[in-house]
Design an enzyme around this catalytic site. Structure first.
Site, PDB file in Angstrom:
ATOM      1  N   TYR B 252     -75.945  -4.692  32.639  1.00  0.00           N
ATOM      2  CA  TYR B 252     -77.315  -5.199  32.668  1.00  0.00           C
ATOM      3  C   TYR B 252     -78.291  -4.250  31.980  1.00  0.00           C
ATOM      4  CZ  TYR B 252     -76.400  -9.512  34.948  1.00  0.00           C
ATOM      5  OH  TYR B 252     -75.971 -10.781  35.187  1.00  0.00           O
ATOM      6  N   HIS B 410     -77.434  -8.547  41.638  1.00  0.00           N
ATOM      7  CA  HIS B 410     -76.157  -8.444  40.945  1.00  0.00           C
ATOM      8  C   HIS B 410     -75.196  -7.457  41.609  1.00  0.00           C
ATOM      9  CE1 HIS B 410     -77.330 -11.086  37.802  1.00  0.00           C
ATOM     10  NE2 HIS B 410     -78.404 -10.382  37.502  1.00  0.00           N
TER      11      HIS B 410
END
Lengths: 734, 734
Positions: B252, B410
């Site tokens: 990410y 996440h």
């Protein structure tokens, strides 16, 4: 005949050529230097000739194996460099063997149909003699007459007698084992000028008294009914089809090529009057090329029958085939490109010439061909068909269809099966063998029980299993006696190549006819595989056609129920006991698709389906107590209570995924559906519909394969007519 | 401030430098030519601004996405080449958007917590504006004042207001989505000289009125308790630990780096007084290096939390990080070697300088470091430890241990978990996410249900699951609020590197303490991973420690019963419902081994075992109705009804197999056994015994991690003493 040495695999004139021109051949020089280092490290360790006791992988086995390779290399080094330390080392090692051999009993393991003395099986003993004969030839003139007499009478002659006269079941077969035996006896015979041994090697033992029911360690029969001949000429007569195909398959041919080529090379040098290279219309050259053609785009051998995947034309044995093949069979520049990939050459005249010509820039890429090979010594035992076509990026789709003889002890029950490859390797796989060669933890590297119970069974292959029973009911004897029949093969049109074959023996009462086509068309980025598999029977049968796709299922166009909390096996025998049933589906539509993802690519199988068909997703791995099997997926298309049946499907490679950009290109199939338009005894007509309603209609004349016959089929209002066994008709933008 | 254009990511002086020295930078030229071709192909297609309707993967989504990338490139091409066709194209496309935007409703999909207008989620709208701002900046002076006014009032300003004022839940978070939003608003603000937008971008919306219980599409909380700030500075303050680690992980971070660096670059050019590159002690530079260090030997990001495997520093986003990182942060020659692998550069001054210096031969290899990163904005939320050591062939073993914060929406429940890599990639794997990014067939490329039910659960990771319940009972809120604690990290001694961490929050009442060591020793060809995992509890628990090894099981030193004809799941929840139990074993011995084969290598896990322990072989794939999961194996070491427990094991890479030569080298482990010599609250001492009775004794001080403390443990008659938290003592050839 003058007693000139060396004159087996290397010759005096070859040595002169090498010495005078060494600088022209860098690859030869680098191989020479690497070999010197390897051999000198062994010389430094001293002579090691232990009393034999271990199986393959164990110390004494690996030590004796290393010895014969090193001795052969040391012999060549002695000849090329003239340095006597190599000759002296060979002499010392031979003397140690000569001290040991006269009193050596059979190898204590006693686990082979033909137990050796140095090794657990005579096969390895024969390897020893093939390599040691060459070393002996190289130092023949270095030794005194007394030393030669000592070695010949205490080691070489009794060794040769042991693997021949004392083991006729090993020596007198037509089999790759016996080829090694014949070569070993013949090569030491040539080195010793022993005409009796040479005669025995070439023609076998006359009265071997072998029991016709005897089998070898792999379950293969020692004696083939009606076959009387033995010896090296018999191997040449019976091991290959007339076009050079080897019935056990290319993995075994690679192994068998060494004794064929080495002994032939010796005969070529020492017995030119035999004209061995022209024997049987040049069978050796044909065998070399069949071996090279029976590989995928990267030179990995098709894993036909018992074969470990990953073996390729880079192997040690193929180095010899390439170098001798180049030097003695017409200086084919395509072979140079393989030699370049191998990165080493034989340390003899063959290897020198290859290295020299490579340095001259003469190599051209090896062009794999679409080709059919017949099987059986007479070429009448079916065969294999290989179709290859390029995609839009210079990539390749390659189909191997097998309708061959059984492959003896290493054969699989896979008539009318196929495997599919692309430029990176397998797409639709053959399981290969259940064996981890030379990995000790897996049964000492030998064939595992699952090789028999799973890998050889029909369901492990991409062909139909009837009634959950393998072809020929799993009988090697019946399998050996019969083959399928090629119906049609045509690779002359690059846009539509066809292979078609029939079989009515694998399942008595069931006629199988499979036609596979490789279609190149601008509407598909890669060649499309089309498969039309027709079964005819008067009894009701259950037919299972698996597609052993390599990858992860992405989607299916039909409803299926996946087993959520418990799995059970698909059946109880003939390989079914090793298969987990993961999901069962049905389709209302006349055509279904699955798409999978493998090798960062997208593939789709499109199949014509009936609502009664079962579509079963499976994986291997059941009844596998030692984790010997891989866990591989398949879709099995099942037709139950069927007399006649028709499977029609297409496999398409249509897209890619890049995990760095995370972009999918062309993740969806270009085909919409497949329909059967007509199916009768005489004709089968199917239609593939692609995007934008483009269609491809394919007709097969099922009975008349004459290329000049005219055919007519009425489809509704329309009459379709064509000439020859196969027709394709395209309609674009209707 | 003078109104100079361009002055966002490219500048007038940069353009001059490029034009004057283009010939010095071949990689820049090749990128330029490729970009010209790409953009001109799009120009030839004409302006395409469809009414938005599709999800990701669909036509309108992909078309609008392509538009913004092409516009940004066209802007740079206009500046570099001066060719007005690029400017004219940008103008025409912007005019089409300006025609459409004022009446455009929300995107019809309505499937996001923050639905966009051009795309299904505001995130993609923000992407559009980040790229289009740059294009606008490039043609600012090409447009008339009227044209600018038209575009700004009908398109850019309302667009910026839409993704900020109208979507505060999207704009005002501390999250990678919001970083894109902040950058988008700030960059168009800079281009338009709109101080209000710039202020909003930097400091957020003051009163956002967001509900603190609101979650995003991934289950992450919009608001973090106690966090008041928003806007770009808040992103810089809270997104990274003080040493640059990104709590969601490098997959990410790669995605988030673009807005961080692009907007910072603009501020660096347009607002030098902000001194953005030195903000928070140079946090941007630290972030670039944490991203590059959190990769394996080939630059693939460690798949921490929700991450798709295969993503690497070759990705588009990292091209920007490397080029800006090189140009603006000290001309580190190691970055050039990554740029060379990327094979392309930014079409601006940064990319030009990279390409020029590459051509000068200034690149040096990127040296991955053993390093620990803290997590949390204050650096007090645990962290990750990375240990790397070379093997005997210049190869590498790399351990990643995670004791970090949860990673928000996440995050995975994987405290004290690890993954292991060699120079080719994963050895002991983290599952990654259950998602096939941009592969339409798998849920449109979005997170799959199994991501929540399996991939995030503790059992999917190489750490202990207690009582078949995930850490923090699977609560993201609890996970976000707590982290593990680093106990010790020392990579200063290349022969023995250590990372150790504790956690007493993931399972209330259970104290976990894991110490992992990478041992380099001449007795092992590769660095050995040693794992000492101590659990302390007053209640009885069941502990499960899996090793998700990548490969095929070759052998186990203990007896096990493999399920032959039916499989059942290992449990019913917390990921266990997705696991098939394949075999269950027990060991009488105090130490057991399994050996597996993967990547043509041999690996062995040696573990200290109790007779009551269960050793369970499993595979994933149960309760997986759509074939979403991979089928991966593990060995789960289960301790039942245990209060305190100690797991000690070692993982060794020790041999290779060559399928062409069929030779195994070193297929057996160099370790004989592992024993626990002592285990108390204060100390744990274990002994590894290798071949020839060589031993390695390792002591851990469990409570006192001071590096100067002295420790003593009595082992039978012997007293063992050492200083600091870890001790190793070797005894060779006793």
């Amino acid at each position: 005949m003058a007693q000139i040495h060396p004159n087996l695999t290397i010759t005096k004139s070859g040595i002169s050529l090498i010495k005078a021109n060494l600088h022209q051949a860098p690859l030869f020089i680098s191989t020479l230097e690497a070999t010197k280092q390897e051999v000198e490290e062994e010389i430094a360790l001293g002579v090691k000739v232990p009393i034999p006791k271990d199986m393959a992988g164990g110390y004494t086995h690996e030590r004796h194996k290393k010895n014969f390779f090193i001795l052969q290399k040391a012999g060549n080094l002695f000849q090329i460099t003239g340095d006597k330390k190599y000759a002296e080392y060979i002499k010392e090692v031979f003397m140690a063997y000569a001290d040991m051999f006269p009193t050596l009993p059979l190898h204590p393991t006693n686990r082979s149909y033909a137990t050796g003395k140095i090794f657990w099986q005579c096969l390895n003993d024969a390897n020893w003699l093939v390599y040691c004969s060459q070393a002996y030839d190289c130092i023949y003139d270095y030794l005194t007459k007394e030393e030669r007499h000592h070695l010949e009478s205490n080691l070489f002659r009794p060794f040769a007698d042991f693997i021949s006269l004392e083991n006729p079941r090993f020596f007198n077969r037509v089999h790759n084992h016996s080829t090694w035996a014949n070569a070993a006896v013949g090569m030491i015979g040539l080195a010793m000028h022993d005409e009796e041994l040479i005669e025995r090697a070439l023609f076998g033992i006359q009265d071997d008294g072998i029991d016709p029911t005897m089998v070898d360690d792999d379950g293969g029969y020692i004696k083939v009914e009606g076959q009387k001949k033995a010896g090296f000429f018999a191997q040449l007569d019976y091991s290959f089809s007339p076009d050079g195909h080897f019935t056990e398959g290319p993995y075994y041919l690679r192994y068998a090529m060494s004794p064929f080529l080495l002994f032939s090379k010796c005969l070529h040098n020492s017995r030119p009057e035999l004209n061995i290279y022209n024997y049987r219309d040049g069978i050796l050259e044909k065998a070399i090329y069949s071996m090279l053609n029976e590989t995928d785009a990267n030179g990995l051998f098709f894993p036909i029958n018992d074969a470990q995947k990953g073996m390729s034309w880079l192997s040690r044995e193929v180095v010899g085939a390439i170098d001798i093949g180049y030097h003695d069979f017409g200086l084919d520049p395509m072979l140079l490109s393989i030699a370049e990939k191998q990165g080493k050459v034989l340390l003899d005249e063959n290897g020198f010439v290859v290295a020299r010509d490579l340095a001259k820039g003469m190599a051209t890429p090896f062009a794999h061909k679409s080709i059919a090979y017949n099987d059986g010594a007479d070429g009448k035992m079916g065969g294999i068909g290989i179709l290859r076509a390029n995609g839009d990026e210079g990539d390749e789709i390659c189909l191997l269809m097998k309708y061959a003889a059984h492959g003896m002890g290493h054969g699989h029950f896979d008539r009318l099966g196929y495997s599919l490859y692309d430029e990176t390797g397998e797409v639709i796989q053959d399981y290969g063998s259940a064996r981890w060669v030379n990995i000790d933890q897996k049964g000492g590297g030998r064939y595992l029980p699952e090789n028999q119970t799973y890998a050889k069974q029909t369901i492990a292959h991409n062909t139909v299993t009837a009634n959950e029973i393998s072809q020929y009911q799993g009988s090697v004897k019946k399998g050996d006696a019969n083959a399928s029949t090629q119906y049609f093969f045509d690779a002359s049109n690059d846009d539509l190549q066809v292979v078609s074959a029939k079989d009515d023996k694998a399942y008595p009462g069931v006629e199988m006819h499979r036609t596979m086509l490789l279609l190149k068309d601008d509407n598909f980025r890669k060649p499309l595989l089309i498969d039309i598999f027709k079964l005819t029977s008067e009894q009701e049968n259950q037919y299972d056609l698996p597609v052993w796709f390599l990858g992860h299922l992405l989607s299916a166009s039909f409803e299926y129920e996946k087993e959520a909390t418990s799995l059970t096996t698909l059946g109880s025998d003939h390989g079914y006991q090793h298969i987990w049933r993961e999901a069962t589906g049905h389709s209302d539509k006349e055509s279904t698709q699955i798409t999978w993802f493998g090798k960062r690519k997208f593939f789709t199988l499109t199949s014509a389906t009936d609502p009664e068909d079962e579509l079963i997703f499976v994986k291997t791995g059941a009844n596998d107590p030692d984790f010997n099997l891989r866990y591989d997926p398949a879709l099995i298309h099942r037709k139950k209570e069927a007399k006649d049946a028709l499977y029609v499907s297409a496999i398409e490679s249509h897209g890619r995924y890049n995990p760095v950009s995370e972009i999918s290109s062309d993740p969806f199939s270009g085909l919409e559906k497949i329909e059967v338009l007509h199916d009768s005894v005489d004709y089968t007509v199917v239609k593939l519909t692609g995007k934008s309603q483009k269609t491809w209609t394919i007709g097969v004349a099922n009975v008349d394969n004459d290329i000049v016959s005219n055919h007519k089929v009425k489809l509704g209002e329309k009459m379709m007519s064509w000439t020859g066994p196969i027709m394709i008709s395209k309609t674009m933008n209707q």
